[in-house]
Design a protein around this motif. Sequence first.
Motif, PDB file in Angstrom:
ATOM      1  N   LEU A  50      43.042  45.140  48.104  1.00 46.56           N
ATOM      2  CA  LEU A  50      42.258  46.205  48.721  1.00 46.56           C
ATOM      3  C   LEU A  50      41.770  45.811  50.111  1.00 46.56           C
ATOM      4  O   LEU A  50      41.569  46.653  50.975  1.00 46.56           O
ATOM      5  N   GLY A  51      41.606  44.519  50.325  1.00 45.40           N
ATOM      6  CA  GLY A  51      41.138  44.071  51.625  1.00 45.40           C
ATOM      7  C   GLY A  51      42.173  44.221  52.713  1.00 45.40           C
ATOM      8  O   GLY A  51      41.882  43.992  53.881  1.00 45.40           O
ATOM      9  N   THR A  52      43.394  44.588  52.345  1.00 42.22           N
ATOM     10  CA  THR A  52      44.454  44.719  53.347  1.00 42.22           C
ATOM     11  C   THR A  52      44.922  46.160  53.512  1.00 42.22           C
ATOM     12  O   THR A  52      45.901  46.424  54.192  1.00 42.22           O
ATOM     13  N   THR A 314      33.773  52.736  47.580  1.00 42.73           N
ATOM     14  CA  THR A 314      34.684  53.245  48.606  1.00 42.73           C
ATOM     15  C   THR A 314      35.624  52.127  49.022  1.00 42.73           C
ATOM     16  O   THR A 314      35.314  50.942  48.891  1.00 42.73           O
ATOM     17  N   VAL A 315      36.783  52.512  49.538  1.00 37.48           N
ATOM     18  CA  VAL A 315      37.752  51.519  49.985  1.00 37.48           C
ATOM     19  C   VAL A 315      37.188  50.707  51.146  1.00 37.48           C
ATOM     20  O   VAL A 315      37.446  49.511  51.258  1.00 37.48           O
ATOM     21  N   LYS A 316      36.400  51.343  52.023  1.00 31.89           N
ATOM     22  CA  LYS A 316      35.815  50.617  53.152  1.00 31.89           C
ATOM     23  C   LYS A 316      34.926  49.470  52.652  1.00 31.89           C
ATOM     24  O   LYS A 316      35.007  48.343  53.150  1.00 31.89           O
ATOM     25  N   LYS A 317      34.095  49.767  51.652  1.00 34.59           N
ATOM     26  CA  LYS A 317      33.217  48.717  51.135  1.00 34.59           C
ATOM     27  C   LYS A 317      34.015  47.641  50.404  1.00 34.59           C
ATOM     28  O   LYS A 317      33.705  46.451  50.499  1.00 34.59           O
ATOM     29  N   ALA A 322      36.575  42.287  50.255  1.00 34.23           N
ATOM     30  CA  ALA A 322      37.771  41.469  50.146  1.00 34.23           C
ATOM     31  C   ALA A 322      37.945  40.550  51.347  1.00 34.23           C
ATOM     32  O   ALA A 322      38.414  39.414  51.209  1.00 34.23           O
ATOM     33  N   MET A 323      37.571  41.020  52.541  1.00 33.23           N
ATOM     34  CA  MET A 323      37.679  40.169  53.717  1.00 33.23           C
ATOM     35  C   MET A 323      36.769  38.936  53.613  1.00 33.23           C
ATOM     36  O   MET A 323      37.100  37.861  54.084  1.00 33.23           O
ATOM     37  N   GLU A 324      35.621  39.120  52.981  1.00 31.35           N
ATOM     38  CA  GLU A 324      34.743  37.974  52.777  1.00 31.35           C
ATOM     39  C   GLU A 324      35.358  36.979  51.797  1.00 31.35           C
ATOM     40  O   GLU A 324      35.284  35.765  51.991  1.00 31.35           O
ATOM     41  N   MET A 325      36.003  37.487  50.753  1.00 30.15           N
ATOM     42  CA  MET A 325      36.631  36.618  49.776  1.00 30.15           C
ATOM     43  C   MET A 325      37.845  35.906  50.364  1.00 30.15           C
ATOM     44  O   MET A 325      38.108  34.745  50.051  1.00 30.15           O
TER      45      MET A 325
END
Length: 533
Positions: A50-52, A314-317, A322-325
Amino acid sequence: MSLAPQDRKSPEGSGRQGGGRRRGGSTTERPRRRRRALRWSASVLAVVILGTAGAGYLYYQHLNANIRKGERSSGDDSRAYKTPANAAGQTPLNILLIGSDSRNSAEDLRLGGSRDSVGAPPLADVQMLIHLSADRKSAAMVSIPRDTRVHIPKCTDPKTGKKYPETDDIINVTLARGGAGCTLATWEGLTGVYIDHWMMIDFAGVVNMADAIGGVDVCVKQNVWDHPTPSVPGGSGLKMKAGTHQVYGEQALQWLRTRHAWGSDPLRARAQHMYLNSMIRKLKQQNVFTDSGRLMNLAEAATKSLTVSEEIGTVKKLYDLAMEMKSVPTNRITSLTVANNPDPEDPKNHVVLDKPNADKLWQMLRDDVPLDKNGKPSAAKQVAVRTPAAKTPSTDPGRLGVLVRNATQTSTQAAVRGRANDISQVLAQQGYTRATADTSGALSEDSTVVQYPSVDLQGDAQAVAKALGIPMSAVKQSTDVSGVTVVVGADWRTGTAYPKQPAPKAGDVPKNTDTINGSDTSTCMDVYGPYRW
């Protein structure tokens, strides 16, 4: 743990209050294990994928429509509290990943569900806490076996409004007693760790996701074949020769659901952790993050399989999360299963937490202490003193009745005589003149706690703990007491001042946790004798 076939637990008791019951037999065992493995592997994979997937607003909106949401917590008031920010203003992030065994969709049944379980309440057969450090430089993945007997708080089903009383039961029934929010509340009560979010995964579409990754490396020390035997029916069907292999779709699922060939449920968790670490390493190495076609397929499958707590719906959240992970190096990722022992009430089928080692692990998570030794000292040190929100006492110390119990007995040491009386006198000197010693006999507890029966006495219990120098994390609500009660444990056998406990150090992981580092590529699974060929 027994090698008897692993069946689905029910929230309805079969002999004791709320006891999990086993249903079915070998004909349903394979589909059930297959789904648990699918959901487990989807959990972390969905977060990474999801982070991508945030290429455009319209695509976000499309994926947003796929995501289902629910209440963060459906349990009683939590006794957990957030870890304070470090000097840089950063706080840890805790996410509970839950694998539901729901069979209530056609897709679930197509992938191997049992029709006799359609309509049954779902159970949380896979549970894993993901802890991201405040500086986002390390992470922990902590599993609790599904057959662990724990205290479950009072929960309310957010869909039906049905209220479930608190009970002691197997942790996987929490999902059927108030949804994912009840599972979260149970974890918070058990660990004292504040959990920011939950994510629940079903397994629809996970086969395609596994193939899209391009295979994951796994390793066995001996030839393995997880097949039925005369004494133990069922099995995943996994068959491979000794060495390292790249597994895809069906064989990947076989690896994740194999139990008999490894010898126990905890060892299956180890194999799952090895698979997950290998998957994360591969996702970081390959171009999946730049291949838009692959990303769209993966994101579509992931969001359709995902239910999350509403504050991250939401996908944004999820993208930000995911970017943090994604930023955590693999050598700073530690996966483990919390230490446990056979359950005295049902040693063949259930376990209970190894309390001293489990408590140490929970403290490390609450204090944001890295579970690995590979990091450099952070410039943003964690605040030394963790203070939960204090409640106002309901009455003056001199009017509060406090019972002190002697629980200093251990398996190797007799209880310290007169210990409850000594501590009640200390309380009297602090103004608690109605403190009395319990004379009903010595108990056995590893750690000292201050218990209270209801929320209106929480502030009084906190004040008693403060008077004795007991940390606020040791103040617990309990239905086993009728008033504020000090249980003097084996950690306080001498002296009138509660001894300060040494702060855990980075990498000082408790015993019996079967820890694996995310960068370890050398470990292989040992095959249980009857399943070698």
